[in-house]
Design a protein around this motif. Structure first.
Motif, PDB file in Angstrom:
ATOM      1  N   LEU A  90      -9.822 -11.000   0.717  1.00  0.00           N
ATOM      2  CA  LEU A  90      -8.431 -10.930   0.285  1.00  0.00           C
ATOM      3  C   LEU A  90      -8.302 -10.737  -1.228  1.00  0.00           C
ATOM      4  CD1 LEU A  90      -5.531 -11.058   1.324  1.00  0.00           C
ATOM      5  CD2 LEU A  90      -5.650 -13.539   1.237  1.00  0.00           C
ATOM      6  N   VAL A  91      -9.397 -10.901  -1.972  1.00  0.00           N
ATOM      7  CA  VAL A  91      -9.300 -10.806  -3.435  1.00  0.00           C
ATOM      8  C   VAL A  91     -10.246  -9.791  -4.061  1.00  0.00           C
ATOM      9  CG1 VAL A  91      -8.375 -13.121  -3.859  1.00  0.00           C
ATOM     10  CG2 VAL A  91     -10.836 -12.826  -3.640  1.00  0.00           C
ATOM     11  N   ARG A  92     -11.315  -9.430  -3.384  1.00  0.00           N
ATOM     12  CA  ARG A  92     -12.258  -8.483  -3.998  1.00  0.00           C
ATOM     13  C   ARG A  92     -11.770  -7.058  -3.787  1.00  0.00           C
ATOM     14  NH1 ARG A  92     -17.158  -9.845  -6.098  1.00  0.00           N
ATOM     15  NH2 ARG A  92     -17.992  -7.779  -5.660  1.00  0.00           N
ATOM     16  N   GLU A  93     -11.844  -6.301  -4.868  1.00  0.00           N
ATOM     17  CA  GLU A  93     -11.428  -4.905  -4.798  1.00  0.00           C
ATOM     18  C   GLU A  93     -12.622  -4.027  -4.423  1.00  0.00           C
ATOM     19  OE1 GLU A  93      -8.474  -4.128  -4.765  1.00  0.00           O
ATOM     20  OE2 GLU A  93      -7.605  -5.989  -5.503  1.00  0.00           O
ATOM     21  N   PRO A  94     -12.332  -2.844  -3.832  1.00  0.00           N
ATOM     22  CA  PRO A  94     -11.015  -2.214  -3.751  1.00  0.00           C
ATOM     23  C   PRO A  94     -10.173  -2.628  -2.541  1.00  0.00           C
ATOM     24  CG  PRO A  94     -12.672  -0.720  -2.922  1.00  0.00           C
ATOM     25  CD  PRO A  94     -13.420  -1.939  -3.395  1.00  0.00           C
ATOM     26  N   GLY A  95     -10.754  -3.368  -1.578  1.00  0.00           N
ATOM     27  CA  GLY A  95     -10.045  -3.596  -0.326  1.00  0.00           C
ATOM     28  C   GLY A  95      -9.054  -4.740  -0.320  1.00  0.00           C
ATOM     29  N   GLY A  96      -9.141  -5.654  -1.293  1.00  0.00           N
ATOM     30  CA  GLY A  96      -8.291  -6.832  -1.272  1.00  0.00           C
ATOM     31  C   GLY A  96      -6.805  -6.516  -1.249  1.00  0.00           C
ATOM     32  N   ALA A  97      -6.398  -5.547  -2.045  1.00  0.00           N
ATOM     33  CA  ALA A  97      -4.973  -5.193  -2.092  1.00  0.00           C
ATOM     34  C   ALA A  97      -4.504  -4.658  -0.746  1.00  0.00           C
ATOM     35  CB  ALA A  97      -4.734  -4.163  -3.194  1.00  0.00           C
ATOM     36  N   ALA A  98      -5.364  -3.902  -0.058  1.00  0.00           N
ATOM     37  CA  ALA A  98      -4.998  -3.369   1.258  1.00  0.00           C
ATOM     38  C   ALA A  98      -4.855  -4.498   2.268  1.00  0.00           C
ATOM     39  CB  ALA A  98      -6.047  -2.362   1.732  1.00  0.00           C
ATOM     40  N   VAL A  99      -5.732  -5.493   2.218  1.00  0.00           N
ATOM     41  CA  VAL A  99      -5.623  -6.641   3.120  1.00  0.00           C
ATOM     42  C   VAL A  99      -4.324  -7.386   2.857  1.00  0.00           C
ATOM     43  CG1 VAL A  99      -6.655  -8.835   3.800  1.00  0.00           C
ATOM     44  CG2 VAL A  99      -8.126  -6.863   3.360  1.00  0.00           C
ATOM     45  N   GLU A 100      -3.983  -7.576   1.581  1.00  0.00           N
ATOM     46  CA  GLU A 100      -2.740  -8.267   1.251  1.00  0.00           C
ATOM     47  C   GLU A 100      -1.519  -7.497   1.772  1.00  0.00           C
ATOM     48  OE1 GLU A 100      -0.333  -9.551  -2.741  1.00  0.00           O
ATOM     49  OE2 GLU A 100      -2.497  -9.927  -2.717  1.00  0.00           O
ATOM     50  N   ARG A 101      -1.543  -6.178   1.661  1.00  0.00           N
ATOM     51  CA  ARG A 101      -0.420  -5.392   2.184  1.00  0.00           C
ATOM     52  C   ARG A 101      -0.285  -5.546   3.693  1.00  0.00           C
ATOM     53  NH1 ARG A 101      -2.183  -1.719  -1.884  1.00  0.00           N
ATOM     54  NH2 ARG A 101      -3.569  -0.609  -0.428  1.00  0.00           N
ATOM     55  N   LEU A 102      -1.406  -5.712   4.366  1.00  0.00           N
ATOM     56  CA  LEU A 102      -1.375  -5.856   5.822  1.00  0.00           C
ATOM     57  C   LEU A 102      -0.623  -7.113   6.257  1.00  0.00           C
ATOM     58  CD1 LEU A 102      -2.437  -4.846   8.625  1.00  0.00           C
ATOM     59  CD2 LEU A 102      -4.397  -6.384   8.253  1.00  0.00           C
ATOM     60  N   LEU A 103      -0.686  -8.174   5.463  1.00  0.00           N
ATOM     61  CA  LEU A 103      -0.071  -9.440   5.862  1.00  0.00           C
ATOM     62  C   LEU A 103       1.413  -9.270   6.178  1.00  0.00           C
ATOM     63  CD1 LEU A 103      -1.681 -12.007   3.382  1.00  0.00           C
ATOM     64  CD2 LEU A 103      -2.509 -11.248   5.608  1.00  0.00           C
ATOM     65  N   GLY A 104       2.125  -8.547   5.313  1.00  0.00           N
ATOM     66  CA  GLY A 104       3.546  -8.341   5.541  1.00  0.00           C
ATOM     67  C   GLY A 104       3.827  -7.565   6.807  1.00  0.00           C
ATOM     68  N   ASP A 105       2.968  -6.598   7.116  1.00  0.00           N
ATOM     69  CA  ASP A 105       3.151  -5.811   8.331  1.00  0.00           C
ATOM     70  C   ASP A 105       2.914  -6.655   9.582  1.00  0.00           C
ATOM     71  OD1 ASP A 105       3.666  -3.592   6.753  1.00  0.00           O
ATOM     72  OD2 ASP A 105       1.593  -2.888   6.805  1.00  0.00           O
ATOM     73  N   VAL A 106       1.837  -7.429   9.577  1.00  0.00           N
ATOM     74  CA  VAL A 106       1.490  -8.224  10.752  1.00  0.00           C
ATOM     75  C   VAL A 106       2.500  -9.341  10.974  1.00  0.00           C
ATOM     76  CG1 VAL A 106      -0.235  -9.817  11.691  1.00  0.00           C
ATOM     77  CG2 VAL A 106      -0.959  -7.671  10.661  1.00  0.00           C
ATOM     78  N   ARG A 107       3.094  -9.843   9.900  1.00  0.00           N
ATOM     79  CA  ARG A 107       4.019 -10.965  10.019  1.00  0.00           C
ATOM     80  C   ARG A 107       5.238 -10.621  10.868  1.00  0.00           C
ATOM     81  NH1 ARG A 107       7.751 -14.349   6.937  1.00  0.00           N
ATOM     82  NH2 ARG A 107       7.008 -16.494   7.098  1.00  0.00           N
ATOM     83  N   GLU A 108       5.503  -9.343  11.044  1.00  0.00           N
ATOM     84  CA  GLU A 108       6.621  -8.938  11.900  1.00  0.00           C
ATOM     85  C   GLU A 108       6.352  -9.246  13.369  1.00  0.00           C
ATOM     86  OE1 GLU A 108       9.507  -7.803  10.676  1.00  0.00           O
ATOM     87  OE2 GLU A 108       8.616  -8.185   8.703  1.00  0.00           O
ATOM     88  N   ARG A 109       5.079  -9.468  13.727  1.00  0.00           N
ATOM     89  CA  ARG A 109       4.744  -9.614  15.144  1.00  0.00           C
ATOM     90  C   ARG A 109       3.779 -10.750  15.457  1.00  0.00           C
ATOM     91  NH1 ARG A 109      -0.215  -6.482  15.527  1.00  0.00           N
ATOM     92  NH2 ARG A 109      -0.465  -5.169  13.671  1.00  0.00           N
ATOM     93  N   ALA A 110       3.377 -11.526  14.474  1.00  0.00           N
ATOM     94  CA  ALA A 110       2.383 -12.578  14.727  1.00  0.00           C
ATOM     95  C   ALA A 110       2.468 -13.653  13.650  1.00  0.00           C
ATOM     96  CB  ALA A 110       0.971 -11.992  14.756  1.00  0.00           C
ATOM     97  N   THR A 111       1.929 -14.823  13.971  1.00  0.00           N
ATOM     98  CA  THR A 111       1.746 -15.872  12.975  1.00  0.00           C
ATOM     99  C   THR A 111       0.660 -15.436  11.997  1.00  0.00           C
ATOM    100  OG1 THR A 111       2.317 -17.550  14.621  1.00  0.00           O
ATOM    101  CG2 THR A 111       1.160 -18.314  12.653  1.00  0.00           C
ATOM    102  N   VAL A 112       0.853 -15.736  10.722  1.00  0.00           N
ATOM    103  CA  VAL A 112      -0.138 -15.399   9.697  1.00  0.00           C
ATOM    104  C   VAL A 112      -0.719 -16.686   9.125  1.00  0.00           C
ATOM    105  CG1 VAL A 112      -0.524 -14.329   7.441  1.00  0.00           C
ATOM    106  CG2 VAL A 112       0.952 -13.203   9.118  1.00  0.00           C
ATOM    107  N   SER A 113      -2.043 -16.746   9.036  1.00  0.00           N
ATOM    108  CA  SER A 113      -2.766 -17.905   8.513  1.00  0.00           C
ATOM    109  C   SER A 113      -3.693 -17.441   7.401  1.00  0.00           C
ATOM    110  CB  SER A 113      -3.572 -18.551   9.647  1.00  0.00           C
ATOM    111  OG  SER A 113      -4.460 -19.542   9.157  1.00  0.00           O
ATOM    112  N   VAL A 114      -3.677 -18.134   6.261  1.00  0.00           N
ATOM    113  CA  VAL A 114      -4.484 -17.747   5.101  1.00  0.00           C
ATOM    114  C   VAL A 114      -5.299 -18.942   4.617  1.00  0.00           C
ATOM    115  CG1 VAL A 114      -4.404 -17.044   2.667  1.00  0.00           C
ATOM    116  CG2 VAL A 114      -2.953 -15.891   4.342  1.00  0.00           C
TER     117      VAL A 114
END
Length: 320
Positions: free
Chosen positions: A139-163
């Motif tokens: 969730l924090v290492r680049e380059p992929g961390g920002a993409a994982v963070e963006r996913l959270l908002g999308d998934v939250r529309e349909r599922a519980t999110v746990s971090v």
């Protein structure tokens, strides 16, 4: 799987432990290597407890990647959405103290776990899930961390999110976590931290004070594991604590990851996951905390992150 699974997103790490000097040739360092990594540990523990579990990870094709796949598959984890990555695996070498606690040195530059792209994540996370659990280094290492963070908002529309932030100061400056944490709280339903995490993220703050701050940023349920001091949970400001079972500790590797698996298992089986936890009660949270500590106690009693199976805890060995 007939039930909506819990999806776990994050890294696999090859955990290496130094063996006895007698087990290595003269002048050499002997290592025992086990499959690990916080999110992967949680996925394994969930699946062994009988929860339908899907792992969303980027698995290397090297020798460690093959070890990860075999371990996850043998534990019953669904790997149908895991990415076959060209990059090498991440390696962590554990230095164990006399009390069983572990400090890791990591070999993680350019490895497979951090290379997520938006398109990969969209494909991996598509379809119904009850909960997305993520965090740690992915969730924090680049380059992929920002993409994982963006996913959270999308998934939250349909599922519980746990971090679970799982702060690793040797690899990522805690300032990065502190700056991102308000955004994660706004996107998550469940925030789990250890007391060590808390010391990095809100230095000097007690768990109750910190929980109030995380609630203000949007996290409805905050869970803080306190080692031998038990576990504190705050459900929208309502507190509950449970004690840690008395256990002979071999090492603490994977304890927090397995606790979280037990906690999510209990909420999942109670039908609480899938949305914003609107019907969740403090009593149900206490039950889930208690079960999570049972799972963690079983892990610290053995070497490495080796979570118990459902039958070990007297549970039906079934999945949906």
């Amino acid at each position: 799987m007939s039930e909506r699974p819990i999806a776990v997103l994050g890294e696999c790490v090859a955990d290496a432990f130094v063996t006895s000097p007698d087990a290595a040739p003269v002048g050499a360092l002997g290592l025992e290597v086990f499959p690990g990594g916080g999110p992967a540990n949680t996925a394994v523990a969930l699946a062994r407890l009988g929860v339908p579990t899907r792992f969303l990870g980027r698995l290397s094709q090297d020798v460690f990647g093959r070890l990860f796949r075999a371990h996850l598959d043998a534990s019953g984890v669904d790997l149908s959405r895991a990415v076959k990555a060209a990059e090498p695996s991440t390696l962590g070498v554990a230095d164990l103290a006399e009390d069983g606690s572990a400090d890791f040195s990591f070999h993680a530059q350019g490895t497979a776990d951090w290379q997520w792209r938006d398109a990969e994540l969209a494909a991996a996370s598509a379809g119904p899930v009850a909960c997305l659990h993520t965090g740690s280094l992915a969730l924090v290492r680049e380059p992929g961390g920002a993409a994982v963070e963006r996913l959270l908002g999308d998934v939250r529309e349909r599922a519980t999110v746990s971090v679970d932030p799982n702060v690793r100061p040797l690899l990522v400056d805690p300032v990065v976590y502190r700056e991102a944490l308000p955004r994660w709280c706004a996107a998550t339903d469940i925030l789990r931290l250890s007391d060590d995490d808390l010391a990095h993220l809100r230095p000097g703050a007690g768990p109750e004070e910190a929980a109030d701050a995380f609630h203000a940023d949007g996290a409805g349920l905050v869970v803080v594991t306190l080692g031998a001091g038990g576990v504190l949970a705050s459900l929208r400001g309502r507190r509950v604590r449970v004690a840690t079972p008395r256990t002979e500790v071999v090492d603490t590797v994977g304890a927090g990851d397995s606790f979280m698996a037990g906690f999510l298992h209990a909420l999942y089986r109670a039908g609480e996951l899938g949305g914003r936890l609107d019907g969740l009660t403090v009593e149900r949270v206490e039950e889930a905390l208690t079960f999570g500590t049972r799972v963690a106690a079983a892990v610290v009693a053995v070497r490495g992150a080796n979570p118990p199976w459902a039958a070990d805890l007297g549970l039906p060995a079934t999945r949906g």
